[in-house]
Design a protein around this motif. Structure first.
Motif, PDB file in Angstrom:
ATOM      1  N   TYR A 131       0.838  -1.201   0.000  1.00  0.00           N
ATOM      2  CA  TYR A 131       0.000   0.000   0.000  1.00  0.00           C
ATOM      3  C   TYR A 131       0.871   1.249   0.000  1.00  0.00           C
ATOM      4  O   TYR A 131       1.981   1.245   0.549  1.00  0.00           O
ATOM      5  N   VAL A 132       0.328   2.312  -0.569  1.00  0.00           N
ATOM      6  CA  VAL A 132       0.931   3.634  -0.437  1.00  0.00           C
ATOM      7  C   VAL A 132      -0.033   4.475   0.393  1.00  0.00           C
ATOM      8  O   VAL A 132      -1.214   4.631   0.022  1.00  0.00           O
ATOM      9  N   PRO A 138       4.188  13.980   9.676  1.00  0.00           N
ATOM     10  CA  PRO A 138       5.440  13.294   9.343  1.00  0.00           C
ATOM     11  C   PRO A 138       5.635  12.048  10.214  1.00  0.00           C
ATOM     12  O   PRO A 138       5.169  11.988  11.354  1.00  0.00           O
ATOM     13  N   LEU A 139       6.319  11.056   9.655  1.00  0.00           N
ATOM     14  CA  LEU A 139       6.611   9.831  10.400  1.00  0.00           C
ATOM     15  C   LEU A 139       7.726  10.066  11.411  1.00  0.00           C
ATOM     16  O   LEU A 139       8.656  10.830  11.144  1.00  0.00           O
ATOM     17  N   PRO A 140       7.675   9.392  12.572  1.00  0.00           N
ATOM     18  CA  PRO A 140       8.791   9.483  13.515  1.00  0.00           C
ATOM     19  C   PRO A 140      10.029   8.787  12.958  1.00  0.00           C
ATOM     20  O   PRO A 140       9.940   7.942  12.058  1.00  0.00           O
ATOM     21  N   ASP A 141      11.168   9.108  13.491  1.00  0.00           N
ATOM     22  CA  ASP A 141      12.425   8.558  12.984  1.00  0.00           C
ATOM     23  C   ASP A 141      12.505   7.045  13.100  1.00  0.00           C
ATOM     24  O   ASP A 141      13.175   6.381  12.300  1.00  0.00           O
ATOM     25  N   ASN A 142      11.838   6.488  14.113  1.00  0.00           N
ATOM     26  CA  ASN A 142      11.947   5.041  14.359  1.00  0.00           C
ATOM     27  C   ASN A 142      10.760   4.263  13.799  1.00  0.00           C
ATOM     28  O   ASN A 142      10.510   3.119  14.192  1.00  0.00           O
ATOM     29  N   ALA A 143      10.016   4.844  12.865  1.00  0.00           N
ATOM     30  CA  ALA A 143       8.810   4.186  12.344  1.00  0.00           C
ATOM     31  C   ALA A 143       9.121   2.837  11.704  1.00  0.00           C
ATOM     32  O   ALA A 143       8.387   1.866  11.895  1.00  0.00           O
ATOM     33  N   GLU A 144      10.226   2.771  10.945  1.00  0.00           N
ATOM     34  CA  GLU A 144      10.576   1.515  10.271  1.00  0.00           C
ATOM     35  C   GLU A 144      10.761   0.381  11.289  1.00  0.00           C
ATOM     36  O   GLU A 144      10.259  -0.731  11.086  1.00  0.00           O
ATOM     37  N   ALA A 145      11.444   0.667  12.376  1.00  0.00           N
ATOM     38  CA  ALA A 145      11.697  -0.355  13.395  1.00  0.00           C
ATOM     39  C   ALA A 145      10.412  -0.772  14.100  1.00  0.00           C
ATOM     40  O   ALA A 145      10.219  -1.959  14.415  1.00  0.00           O
ATOM     41  N   ILE A 146       9.524   0.170  14.338  1.00  0.00           N
ATOM     42  CA  ILE A 146       8.248  -0.137  14.999  1.00  0.00           C
ATOM     43  C   ILE A 146       7.416  -1.084  14.139  1.00  0.00           C
ATOM     44  O   ILE A 146       6.868  -2.079  14.616  1.00  0.00           O
ATOM     45  N   PHE A 147       7.321  -0.790  12.850  1.00  0.00           N
ATOM     46  CA  PHE A 147       6.529  -1.639  11.960  1.00  0.00           C
ATOM     47  C   PHE A 147       7.183  -3.012  11.787  1.00  0.00           C
ATOM     48  O   PHE A 147       6.502  -4.025  11.690  1.00  0.00           O
ATOM     49  N   GLN A 148       8.500  -3.054  11.737  1.00  0.00           N
ATOM     50  CA  GLN A 148       9.206  -4.317  11.576  1.00  0.00           C
ATOM     51  C   GLN A 148       9.030  -5.214  12.793  1.00  0.00           C
ATOM     52  O   GLN A 148       8.958  -6.446  12.669  1.00  0.00           O
ATOM     53  N   ALA A 149       8.931  -4.617  13.966  1.00  0.00           N
ATOM     54  CA  ALA A 149       8.796  -5.392  15.205  1.00  0.00           C
ATOM     55  C   ALA A 149       7.382  -5.936  15.395  1.00  0.00           C
ATOM     56  O   ALA A 149       7.173  -6.881  16.165  1.00  0.00           O
ATOM     57  N   GLU A 166       8.570   1.799   3.946  1.00  0.00           N
ATOM     58  CA  GLU A 166       9.519   2.539   3.105  1.00  0.00           C
ATOM     59  C   GLU A 166       9.035   3.976   2.977  1.00  0.00           C
ATOM     60  O   GLU A 166       7.917   4.221   2.501  1.00  0.00           O
ATOM     61  N   ARG A 167       9.854   4.937   3.375  1.00  0.00           N
ATOM     62  CA  ARG A 167       9.473   6.342   3.268  1.00  0.00           C
ATOM     63  C   ARG A 167       9.606   6.799   1.824  1.00  0.00           C
ATOM     64  O   ARG A 167      10.629   6.578   1.190  1.00  0.00           O
ATOM     65  N   ILE A 168       8.558   7.459   1.336  1.00  0.00           N
ATOM     66  CA  ILE A 168       8.614   8.084   0.022  1.00  0.00           C
ATOM     67  C   ILE A 168       8.933   9.569   0.189  1.00  0.00           C
ATOM     68  O   ILE A 168       9.779  10.120  -0.511  1.00  0.00           O
ATOM     69  N   ASP A 169       8.255  10.204   1.104  1.00  0.00           N
ATOM     70  CA  ASP A 169       8.608  11.538   1.574  1.00  0.00           C
ATOM     71  C   ASP A 169       8.116  11.630   3.016  1.00  0.00           C
ATOM     72  O   ASP A 169       7.668  10.624   3.582  1.00  0.00           O
ATOM     73  N   GLU A 170       8.165  12.816   3.623  1.00  0.00           N
ATOM     74  CA  GLU A 170       7.885  12.869   5.054  1.00  0.00           C
ATOM     75  C   GLU A 170       6.442  12.510   5.414  1.00  0.00           C
ATOM     76  O   GLU A 170       6.157  12.121   6.557  1.00  0.00           O
ATOM     77  N   ALA A 173       4.257   7.040   2.579  1.00  0.00           N
ATOM     78  CA  ALA A 173       5.035   5.827   2.842  1.00  0.00           C
ATOM     79  C   ALA A 173       4.435   4.646   2.096  1.00  0.00           C
ATOM     80  O   ALA A 173       3.226   4.587   1.846  1.00  0.00           O
ATOM     81  N   ARG A 174       5.318   3.716   1.732  1.00  0.00           N
ATOM     82  CA  ARG A 174       4.888   2.449   1.131  1.00  0.00           C
ATOM     83  C   ARG A 174       4.997   1.383   2.217  1.00  0.00           C
ATOM     84  O   ARG A 174       6.037   1.238   2.860  1.00  0.00           O
ATOM     85  N   LEU A 175       3.911   0.641   2.425  1.00  0.00           N
ATOM     86  CA  LEU A 175       3.868  -0.352   3.497  1.00  0.00           C
ATOM     87  C   LEU A 175       3.549  -1.718   2.916  1.00  0.00           C
ATOM     88  O   LEU A 175       2.589  -1.872   2.150  1.00  0.00           O
ATOM     89  N   THR A 176       4.359  -2.722   3.284  1.00  0.00           N
ATOM     90  CA  THR A 176       4.136  -4.097   2.858  1.00  0.00           C
ATOM     91  C   THR A 176       3.737  -4.927   4.065  1.00  0.00           C
ATOM     92  O   THR A 176       4.478  -5.005   5.055  1.00  0.00           O
ATOM     93  N   ILE A 177       2.544  -5.533   4.002  1.00  0.00           N
ATOM     94  CA  ILE A 177       2.058  -6.398   5.071  1.00  0.00           C
ATOM     95  C   ILE A 177       1.666  -7.742   4.478  1.00  0.00           C
ATOM     96  O   ILE A 177       1.556  -7.894   3.260  1.00  0.00           O
ATOM     97  N   GLN A 178       1.421  -8.728   5.360  1.00  0.00           N
ATOM     98  CA  GLN A 178       1.032 -10.057   4.907  1.00  0.00           C
ATOM     99  C   GLN A 178      -0.265 -10.516   5.558  1.00  0.00           C
ATOM    100  O   GLN A 178      -0.601 -11.694   5.535  1.00  0.00           O
TER     101      GLN A 178
END
Length: 233
Positions: A131-132, A138-149, A166-170, A173-178
C-alpha cells in the motif's frame, strides 16, 4: 450435464426462464432443436440460443482498479458494490479476494475460485500486500523499526506480523504487510498518532496493478498471473 443445467450455468436465465426458452424452441444442439431440459449435453456439443453459441463460464480471475466510494461487499448499503463496475455474466457468483475500505483505492482481485482466494488471503501463505499511504503528519524517525517489530493494535491479543515500511517523503510511505486485519493499515499508523488521509493498494504478491487501468476499469488475469499468485510468488 443436463441441458437445463447447462443453460443455467452458461447464461443469466433462471430455471423458470430456461424452461420457457426451451419450450419456445429457441435452443438447438448440434443443429437440432431441443426442448427437453433432461437432454444430456456431451463434450463437443454445439449449443445455440437464437443462433448464438453458449459455453460454460468457468472460473474467472479479474483485476480491478477500485475507485473510492465503492464497497467490497454484496450487502445493501449506502455505497455501491465494486461488482457494479463489472460487465460480466453471473456477477452474483463473484467475490472479492479480501476487502478494501470504501475510501481506499487500487488493486482488488475478484474471482469465483474459493481455493485460489484462500491461497492469497491466508497469512500462512505470506502473500505480500503493498500500500501507499498519505499521512496527516510526518513519520517518527523510528517508524521503520516499529513496523518491523510488529504492532499490538487495540482490541487484538497478538501483534501484527513484521511489516516493511519505506518512506517516500515525510508524509507518504509504502507499506508491505502479509495480513488483512480490519482497517489494519489505518490502525497501524494510528498507533503512532498519525492519520491516513489516502490509501492506495498497488500490489498483491507478484501482481502489480496494471497502470493502463483507469479507476473503475478491470481486466482478466493471464493464466501466468493466476498461477504465480496461487504459488505465492
Amino acid at each position: 450435464m443436463r441441458l437445463d443445467k447447462f443453460l443455467g450455468e452458461s447464461t443469466d436465465l433462471s430455471r423458470t426462464d430456461a424452461r420457457k426458452v426451451l419450450k419456445s424452441g429457441e435452443i438447438t444442439v448440434n443443429g437440432e432443436m431441443v426442448n427437453q431440459g433432461s437432454h444430456v449435453i456431451k463434450e463437443g456439443d454445439v449449443v445455440l440460443w437464437d443462433d448464438e453459441p453458449l459455453a460454460l463460464i468457468g472460473l474467472r480471475y479479474i483485476m480491478l482498479n477500485k475507485p473510492a466510494g465503492y464497497e467490497c461487499s454484496l450487502k445493501n448499503s449506502a455505497y455501491p458494490s465494486v461488482m457494479m463496475l463489472l460487465d460480466v455474466d453471473k456477477r452474483d457468483r463473484l467475490r472479492t479476494v479480501g476487502r478494501l475500505d470504501v475510501d481506499t483505492t487500487g488493486l482488488i482481485l475478484i474471482t469465483d475460485d474459493g481455493q485460489w482466494t484462500h491461497r492469497i488471503i491466508s497469512p500462512r501463505h505470506q502473500c505480500d500486500k503493498v500500500y501507499v499511504a498519505t499521512l496527516a503528519e510526518p513519520l517518527p524517525d523510528n517508524a521503520e523499526a516499529i513496523f518491523q517489530a510488529g504492532i499490538l493494535l487495540n482490541g487484538e491479543d497478538k501483534p501484527t506480523l513484521p511489516a516493511v515500511l519505506e518512506r517516500i517523503d515525510e508524509r507518504t510511505a509504502r507499506l508491505t504487510i502479509q495480513e488483512g486485519k480490519y482497517h489494519q493499515v489505518k490502525r497501524m499508523f494510528a498507533s503512532l498518532g498519525n492519520l491516513v488521509q489516502a490509501l492506495h493498494r498497488e500490489r498483491i504478491g507478484s501482481l502489480v496493478l496494471d497502470d493502463s487501468l483507469e479507476p473503475g476499469e478491470s481486466r482478466y488475469l493471464t493464466p501466468a498471473e493466476v498461477q504465480e499468485l496461487a504459488a505465492g510468488s
